[in-house]
Design an enzyme around this catalytic site. Structure first.
Site, mmCIF file in Angstrom:
data_model
loop_
_atom_site.group_PDB
_atom_site.id
_atom_site.type_symbol
_atom_site.label_atom_id
_atom_site.label_comp_id
_atom_site.label_asym_id
_atom_site.label_seq_id
_atom_site.Cartn_x
_atom_site.Cartn_y
_atom_site.Cartn_z
ATOM 1 N N PHE A 66 6.234 -4.782 1.470
ATOM 2 C CA PHE A 66 6.655 -5.348 0.183
ATOM 3 C C PHE A 66 8.097 -5.843 0.245
ATOM 4 O O PHE A 66 8.455 -6.823 -0.430
ATOM 5 C CB PHE A 66 6.502 -4.309 -0.938
ATOM 6 C CG PHE A 66 6.740 -4.874 -2.303
ATOM 7 C CD1 PHE A 66 5.733 -5.582 -2.961
ATOM 8 C CD2 PHE A 66 7.961 -4.728 -2.940
ATOM 9 C CE1 PHE A 66 5.959 -6.130 -4.215
ATOM 10 C CE2 PHE A 66 8.199 -5.268 -4.192
ATOM 11 C CZ PHE A 66 7.189 -5.964 -4.837
ATOM 12 N N VAL A 89 2.418 -4.502 8.718
ATOM 13 C CA VAL A 89 1.003 -4.137 8.848
ATOM 14 C C VAL A 89 0.571 -3.489 7.541
ATOM 15 O O VAL A 89 1.127 -2.456 7.144
ATOM 16 C CB VAL A 89 0.795 -3.149 10.017
ATOM 17 C CG1 VAL A 89 -0.639 -2.623 10.015
ATOM 18 C CG2 VAL A 89 1.110 -3.813 11.345
ATOM 19 N N VAL A 90 -0.389 -4.104 6.871
ATOM 20 C CA VAL A 90 -0.919 -3.531 5.634
ATOM 21 C C VAL A 90 -2.372 -3.144 5.873
ATOM 22 O O VAL A 90 -3.209 -3.990 6.205
ATOM 23 C CB VAL A 90 -0.803 -4.519 4.452
ATOM 24 C CG1 VAL A 90 -1.401 -3.899 3.189
ATOM 25 C CG2 VAL A 90 0.649 -4.902 4.216
ATOM 26 N N GLU A 94 -7.504 3.600 -0.451
ATOM 27 C CA GLU A 94 -8.467 3.877 -1.517
ATOM 28 C C GLU A 94 -8.218 3.030 -2.754
ATOM 29 O O GLU A 94 -9.088 2.864 -3.598
ATOM 30 C CB GLU A 94 -8.387 5.360 -1.893
ATOM 31 C CG GLU A 94 -8.935 6.259 -0.802
ATOM 32 C CD GLU A 94 -8.872 7.729 -1.186
ATOM 33 O OE1 GLU A 94 -8.268 8.050 -2.231
ATOM 34 O OE2 GLU A 94 -9.424 8.537 -0.433
ATOM 35 N N HIS A 97 -3.668 -1.301 -3.467
ATOM 36 C CA HIS A 97 -2.266 -1.555 -3.158
ATOM 37 C C HIS A 97 -2.120 -2.678 -2.139
ATOM 38 O O HIS A 97 -1.200 -3.475 -2.187
ATOM 39 C CB HIS A 97 -1.593 -0.286 -2.618
ATOM 40 C CG HIS A 97 -2.061 0.089 -1.258
ATOM 41 N ND1 HIS A 97 -3.170 0.873 -1.042
ATOM 42 C CD2 HIS A 97 -1.595 -0.261 -0.037
ATOM 43 C CE1 HIS A 97 -3.354 0.997 0.267
ATOM 44 N NE2 HIS A 97 -2.428 0.332 0.888
ATOM 45 N N PHE A 122 4.948 -15.816 8.217
ATOM 46 C CA PHE A 122 4.134 -14.732 7.638
ATOM 47 C C PHE A 122 3.428 -13.975 8.770
ATOM 48 O O PHE A 122 2.303 -14.290 9.132
ATOM 49 C CB PHE A 122 3.116 -15.371 6.685
ATOM 50 C CG PHE A 122 2.231 -14.417 5.936
ATOM 51 C CD1 PHE A 122 2.676 -13.759 4.807
ATOM 52 C CD2 PHE A 122 0.916 -14.216 6.331
ATOM 53 C CE1 PHE A 122 1.840 -12.900 4.095
ATOM 54 C CE2 PHE A 122 0.066 -13.359 5.616
ATOM 55 C CZ PHE A 122 0.542 -12.708 4.503
ATOM 56 N N ARG A 136 -4.856 -6.329 16.843
ATOM 57 C CA ARG A 136 -4.048 -7.535 16.620
ATOM 58 C C ARG A 136 -2.587 -7.315 16.987
ATOM 59 O O ARG A 136 -1.721 -8.147 16.674
ATOM 60 C CB ARG A 136 -4.176 -7.958 15.143
ATOM 61 C CG ARG A 136 -5.573 -8.470 14.832
ATOM 62 C CD ARG A 136 -5.971 -8.309 13.393
ATOM 63 N NE ARG A 136 -7.321 -8.813 13.163
ATOM 64 C CZ ARG A 136 -8.455 -8.132 13.464
ATOM 65 N NH1 ARG A 136 -8.383 -6.916 13.987
ATOM 66 N NH2 ARG A 136 -9.630 -8.678 13.257
#
Ligand code: RBF
Length: 162
Positions: A66, A89-90, A94, A97, A122, A136
């Site tokens: 973020f 890395v996102v 659950e 977010h 990006f 990746r």
């Protein structure tokens, strides 16, 4: 699925200009640090391979993806920096977010690039689980950091054409 077809470490060097005089910023998120460090290594090595001087590559770390946008702005506002590469890395959890973070980063990075008229890349890996992220980050799908660095170099070449 695009990533199943494209190896992120493979790119066309024909489009890339010499970058020995260019200065780069790397913004690296600390969430999933082991993976983002690997992305950073891939980006750094790609820049150096194409002629960037190590002293012309500035790395800053931010807490999570973020914060990549503001980190990019800190670097982009410096007239010394020609391009910024954001790496994070996102991983889905659950809650939603991951959606909020990814959209915020995509929009934020776009705004910073347009505001400062510089490539802001990006380099966000967005996956369902940790294994897909490693795939990746030097795994079977290559390294997103390499791809992000190649995109930065290519965009600097695009800027020269006017
Ligand atoms: N940051 C990441 O870079 N990757 C993540 O997968 C990630 N997951 C998060 C999940 C939750 C529930 C929260 C609250 C934060 C997460 N963050 C993640 C951190 C986020 O990018 C940011 O650093 C913090 O929310 C502080 O603004």
């Amino acid at each position: 699925m695009a990533t199943a077809l494209k190896n992120l470490s493979e790119y066309n060097s024909d489009n890339l200009i010499p970058i020995d005089g260019k200065r780069f910023g790397l913004v690296v998120a600390e969430w999933n640090k082991a993976i983002t460090d690997t992305l950073c290594k891939g980006a750094y090595e790609t820049l150096v391979k194409h002629g960037a001087k190590p002293e012309n590559i500035e790395r800053i770390t931010v807490p999570g993806s973020f914060e990549l946008t503001l980190g990019a702005q800190f670097l982009a506002q410096s007239s010394d920096i020609d391009a910024v590469i954001c790496l994070g890395v996102v991983i889905k959890g659950e809650t939603k977010h991951d959606d909020y973070i990814c959209h915020a980063v995509a929009q934020g990075i776009t705004q910073v690039g347009l505001k400062f008229n510089k490539p802001i890349i990006f380099g966000l890996v967005t996956t369902n689980d940790e294994q897909q992220a490693w795939d990746r980050a030097g795994g079977k799908h290559g390294n997103k950091g390499v791809e992000a660095a190649a995109a930065a170099i290519q965009m600097l070449g695009v800027q020269l054409i006017d």
